[in-house]
Scaffold this motif. Structure first.
Motif, PDB file in Angstrom:
ATOM      1  N   GLU A   1       0.820  -1.211   0.000  1.00  0.00           N
ATOM      2  CA  GLU A   1       0.000   0.000   0.000  1.00  0.00           C
ATOM      3  C   GLU A   1       0.855   1.262   0.000  1.00  0.00           C
ATOM      4  O   GLU A   1       0.470   2.279  -0.568  1.00  0.00           O
ATOM      5  CB  GLU A   1      -0.938  -0.004   1.206  1.00  0.00           C
ATOM      6  CG  GLU A   1      -2.036  -1.034   1.119  1.00  0.00           C
ATOM      7  CD  GLU A   1      -2.972  -1.001   2.316  1.00  0.00           C
ATOM      8  OE1 GLU A   1      -4.064  -1.591   2.214  1.00  0.00           O
ATOM      9  OE2 GLU A   1      -2.618  -0.388   3.336  1.00  0.00           O
TER      10      GLU A   1
ATOM     11  N   SER B   1      -8.878   0.180  -3.601  1.00  0.00           N
ATOM     12  CA  SER B   1      -7.476  -0.008  -3.216  1.00  0.00           C
ATOM     13  C   SER B   1      -7.310  -1.224  -2.304  1.00  0.00           C
ATOM     14  O   SER B   1      -6.452  -2.077  -2.545  1.00  0.00           O
ATOM     15  CB  SER B   1      -6.958   1.251  -2.522  1.00  0.00           C
ATOM     16  OG  SER B   1      -5.656   1.049  -2.021  1.00  0.00           O
ATOM     17  N   SER B   2      -8.131  -1.311  -1.257  1.00  0.00           N
ATOM     18  CA  SER B   2      -7.981  -2.425  -0.316  1.00  0.00           C
ATOM     19  C   SER B   2      -8.362  -3.760  -0.947  1.00  0.00           C
ATOM     20  O   SER B   2      -7.844  -4.803  -0.551  1.00  0.00           O
ATOM     21  CB  SER B   2      -8.840  -2.175   0.932  1.00  0.00           C
ATOM     22  OG  SER B   2     -10.209  -2.108   0.594  1.00  0.00           O
TER      23      SER B   2
ATOM     24  N   SER C   1      -5.314  -3.831  -4.610  1.00  0.00           N
ATOM     25  CA  SER C   1      -3.902  -3.452  -4.645  1.00  0.00           C
ATOM     26  C   SER C   1      -2.987  -4.621  -4.310  1.00  0.00           C
ATOM     27  O   SER C   1      -1.957  -4.826  -4.961  1.00  0.00           O
ATOM     28  CB  SER C   1      -3.640  -2.286  -3.681  1.00  0.00           C
ATOM     29  OG  SER C   1      -3.972  -2.652  -2.351  1.00  0.00           O
TER      30      SER C   1
ATOM     31  N   TYR D   1      -1.781  -2.759 -10.442  1.00  0.00           N
ATOM     32  CA  TYR D   1      -2.907  -2.033  -9.853  1.00  0.00           C
ATOM     33  C   TYR D   1      -3.089  -0.647 -10.457  1.00  0.00           C
ATOM     34  O   TYR D   1      -4.230  -0.211 -10.679  1.00  0.00           O
ATOM     35  CB  TYR D   1      -2.735  -1.918  -8.339  1.00  0.00           C
ATOM     36  CG  TYR D   1      -3.811  -1.067  -7.704  1.00  0.00           C
ATOM     37  CD1 TYR D   1      -5.117  -1.541  -7.611  1.00  0.00           C
ATOM     38  CD2 TYR D   1      -3.531   0.215  -7.245  1.00  0.00           C
ATOM     39  CE1 TYR D   1      -6.119  -0.766  -7.065  1.00  0.00           C
ATOM     40  CE2 TYR D   1      -4.529   1.001  -6.695  1.00  0.00           C
ATOM     41  CZ  TYR D   1      -5.821   0.512  -6.603  1.00  0.00           C
ATOM     42  OH  TYR D   1      -6.810   1.294  -6.074  1.00  0.00           O
TER      43      TYR D   1
ATOM     44  N   LYS E   1      -6.563   0.650 -11.935  1.00  0.00           N
ATOM     45  CA  LYS E   1      -7.271   1.802 -11.374  1.00  0.00           C
ATOM     46  C   LYS E   1      -7.595   2.824 -12.471  1.00  0.00           C
ATOM     47  O   LYS E   1      -8.689   3.410 -12.495  1.00  0.00           O
ATOM     48  CB  LYS E   1      -6.408   2.458 -10.294  1.00  0.00           C
ATOM     49  CG  LYS E   1      -7.034   3.678  -9.628  1.00  0.00           C
ATOM     50  CD  LYS E   1      -8.307   3.327  -8.902  1.00  0.00           C
ATOM     51  CE  LYS E   1      -8.731   4.448  -7.947  1.00  0.00           C
ATOM     52  NZ  LYS E   1      -8.848   5.756  -8.578  1.00  0.00           N
TER      53      LYS E   1
END
Length: 693
Positions: free
Chosen positions: A201, A387-388, A391, A398, A402
């Motif tokens: 992250e 994202s969670s 990713s 990613y 996105k």
């Protein structure tokens, strides 16, 4: 360590990567320092270029300032420090402080009892003599700390930057990382996977976090222990503070009969859920309650309650607060009660459209309690979850995913969305992913090409989301008990109403000199007029081609494809565009405006000026228990004067500034005179007016 119950913290609510909406952060605190650094050899210290080394005679205001300064110096030079000894006197209190290198002294020999086995850990202490000693003196009544001894000579190797950060003194887990760690831990992630998620992250290489895996393990264990020890204190505090909140609601109701609240109790007769709203919010809902956003972003750690807030959007494009609720849990039953309470507060009026997040229990409650209301999932509630969800799974891919996801959301055609969605799923190998399946199954509630048929009043925008977020941060920025929180909500709601009033009288520039623009400026609020004006400007870049059936194909002069179909019904002056902008925002699109211009319209038909975007909608009062006669002479005169005033004042900036200044003075004078009059003369009056549509 301070008790958890001594502080009220609100954290952003978010779904766990496991997909469970019941996993939330419920602990807070600092990481323990547990690490041993070994294999150090003698070397000379490198003087820091950014800081002056401490020296004998150096003065500090406090011993804490001295420790912080020496600690910063130590980190820049490859070591850490600790507090060694202090001396106390009855007159001065602590008057001596010794700070030493973390490798100072020697570890005492450990005695082993027979039959016991201990791990033989090598100590990092090697008798290093680097130190800084302080002495306190009181001069003219002011305490000061002087450096009386300083040595920067080490008998071990000093560490490089990438090594010194891992010393126990510098390994700290910040609050944001604490929240994420506990969320992942509660979702069932093992410690080594939590570390990997954090690295991904943050976009850093393995081992580059400012703390170690063992720090994460110790932090999780210690926080769980702290929470267990404080559960009893928290439960007592929750009960007492909840009762205080209920008493505050009762007191507010006695002082203001327009204030409304409701609550439920559990089987033990303890307050379970509580909701409240204000009279001005109820009146505002009558005008702007066509679209409602139910925000459930925040949850209280201290009280273990979810905070939900109802918002609308006023005729100036600003969030308008309708009320709020505190829920003990996030079950279908609790959400259903919250929605029922809103409708009851708002005198039975249901919104045309409601926006919320992806919570399945909330979705089911909306479907059950608002069967005629269109449900839209706000994109700003979806994007943080992307994202969670993806990713970790997609890694370096990613960013590309996105970018494609953002483009898919904005596609104007449902056919294009279906095609490109399938392509995206295939390219990134997400065919069996449960979150991709969830998003696709709910596509008609969040994808722009699907939801544009629902009336959203320009609420589903980034600007609106940021305004709501600013309002909520203003509430949660002050940590206090529930009663204080209740008062903070009231203050924020009042400030919002004042802002709404301030935005009513703004000068609006003409940019096209079209008669349609001039006429619209006299009717619409600045926000609505600016939106329509922008469409007018862009419409100049479009051409309309009339078809045999009287409809029009409207196309941008640089684009061969992507035209919009505009259906024109001259008998009723009705116009419909395939882009559905009017159905979505209540304001005409560039394509329809292009047709009106080509047909030499000087004014748009009245039906295309919705009352929610008109200036006079801010001046209306509403109460469905009584209907005022529109033929009333006083009302007709009042409405005529206010419409004329706003129309005339918007012609020039000088007029606009003058009205804003003088009208505020005059209204304040009248308000003060009215407040000085007796509150009851025995002849009650009905001051209720109905909106024009």
């Amino acid at each position: 360590m301070a008790s958890v119950a001594s502080k009220n913290m609100w954290l952003r609510r978010q779904q766990c990567p496991c997909g469970d909406w019941k996993c939330y952060v419920t602990y807070e605190g600092d990481a323990e320092e547990t690490s041993i650094v070994s294999q150090m050899v003698k070397t000379e210290s490198l003087q820091s270029q950014d800081m002056v080394a401490p020296y004998v005679g150096m003065v500090f205001k406090t011993d804490d300032d001295a420790f912080e300064y020496y600690g910063n110096f130590a980190r820049k030079n490859g070591f850490s420090i600790r507090k060694e000894r202090s001396r106390l006197s009855p007159q001065l209190g602590i008057y001596k402080r010794d700070f030493v290198c973390y490798r100072s002294g020697f570890a005492p020999a450990r005695k082993k009892l027979s039959g016991e086995h201990h791990r033989d850990r090598k100590s990092v202490r090697c008798g290093c003599d680097a130190k800084m000693y302080l002495s306190k003196e009181v001069i003219d009544g002011v305490s000061q700390w002087f450096v009386v001894q300083f040595s920067n000579v080490h008998n071990h190797e000093l560490l490089e930057d990438d090594q010194v950060r891992l010393l126990p003194a510098y390994r700290k887990i910040n609050e944001a990382d604490q929240e994420r760690i506990l969320l992942l831990s509660k979702a069932g992630f093992p410690i080594h996977r939590i570390v990997k998620v954090l690295e991904l992250e943050k976009g850093i290489q393995g081992g580059q976090l400012p703390f170690l895996e063992r720090d994460v393990r110790n932090f999780v264990q210690n926080r769980k222990k702290v929470v267990q020890e404080n559960d009893a204190l928290l439960n007592e505090k929750r009960e007492n503070d909840t009762m205080e909140l209920l008493e505050a609601c009762k007191a507010t109701k006695e002082a203001d009969q327009d204030f409304v609240y409701d609550f439920t109790v559990d089987q033990n007769d303890k307050v379970e859920n509580i909701a409240w709203s204000y009279g001005v919010a109820v009146n505002s809902y009558a005008l702007f309650g066509d679209v409602v956003y139910f925000d459930t972003t925040y949850r209280s750690i201290t009280y273990d309650m979810l905070f939900g807030a109802w918002f609308g959007i006023d005729n100036n494009g600003q969030p308008i607060f309708f009320g709020c609720v505190l829920l003990q849990d996030e079950t279908l039953r609790s959400f259903a009660w919250a929605i029922q309470t809103l409708v009851r507060f708002m005198k039975g009026r249901c919104p045309q459209t409601i926006l919320s997040d992806l919570d399945p229990q909330l979705r089911d409650a909306i479907t059950s309690e608002l069967p005629s209301t269109k449900h839209v999932t706000s994109i700003w509630n979806i994007l943080p979850k992307v994202s969670s969800w993806f990713s970790l799974q997609l890694g370096s891919q990613y960013a590309d995913f996105k970018s494609e996801f953002d483009a898919l959301y904005r596609l104007e055609s449902t056919e294009d969305f279906e095609l490109r969605w399938n392509q995206m799923v295939s390219i990134f190998g997400l065919g069996s992913d449960k979150h991709i399946g969830l998003l696709y199954s709910l596509r008609t509630s969040w994808v722009l090409s699907y939801v544009r048929v629902h009336f959203l009043a320009r609420m589903a925008t980034t600007a609106y989301s940021k305004s709501v977020d600013a309002f909520l941060k203003g509430i949660f920025g002050v940590q206090s008990c529930l009663r204080g929180f209740f008062e903070q909500v009231g203050i924020a709601a009042n400030l919002q109403n004042e802002r709404h009033q301030e935005m009513q009288c703004q000068y609006m520039h003409m940019k096209t000199c079209l008669p349609i623009e001039e006429h619209s400026r006299k009717i619409l609020t600045p926000f609505a007029f600016n939106a329509l004006q922008q469409e007018l400007i862009v419409s100049m870049q479009y051409a309309a081609s009339e078809m045999a059936n009287g409809s029009y194909l409207v196309r941008h002069f640089r684009k061969i494809d992507g035209e919009s179909l505009v259906i024109w019904i001259p008998e009723d002056e009705q116009i419909h565009c395939s882009c559905k902008e009017f159905e979505s925002s209540g304001l005409l699109c560039r394509h329809a405006l292009r047709v009106f211009i080509d047909k030499s319209y000087f004014q748009l038909p009245e039906k295309y000026f919705l009352s929610r975007w008109r200036r006079e909608s801010s001046l209306m009062f509403y109460d469905d228990h009584s209907v005022h006669d529109k033929d009333d002479e006083w009302f007709q005169e009042f409405q005529s004067l206010t419409e004329t005033l706003f129309a005339e004042s918007s012609i020039t900036k000088e007029r606009s500034d003058y009205i804003r200044r003088e009208l505020t003075k005059e209204l304040t004078r009248l308000l003060n005179e009215v407040r000085d009059m007796p509150e009851n003369d025995g002849a009650p009056m009905d001051f209720t007016l109905t909106p024009t549509d």
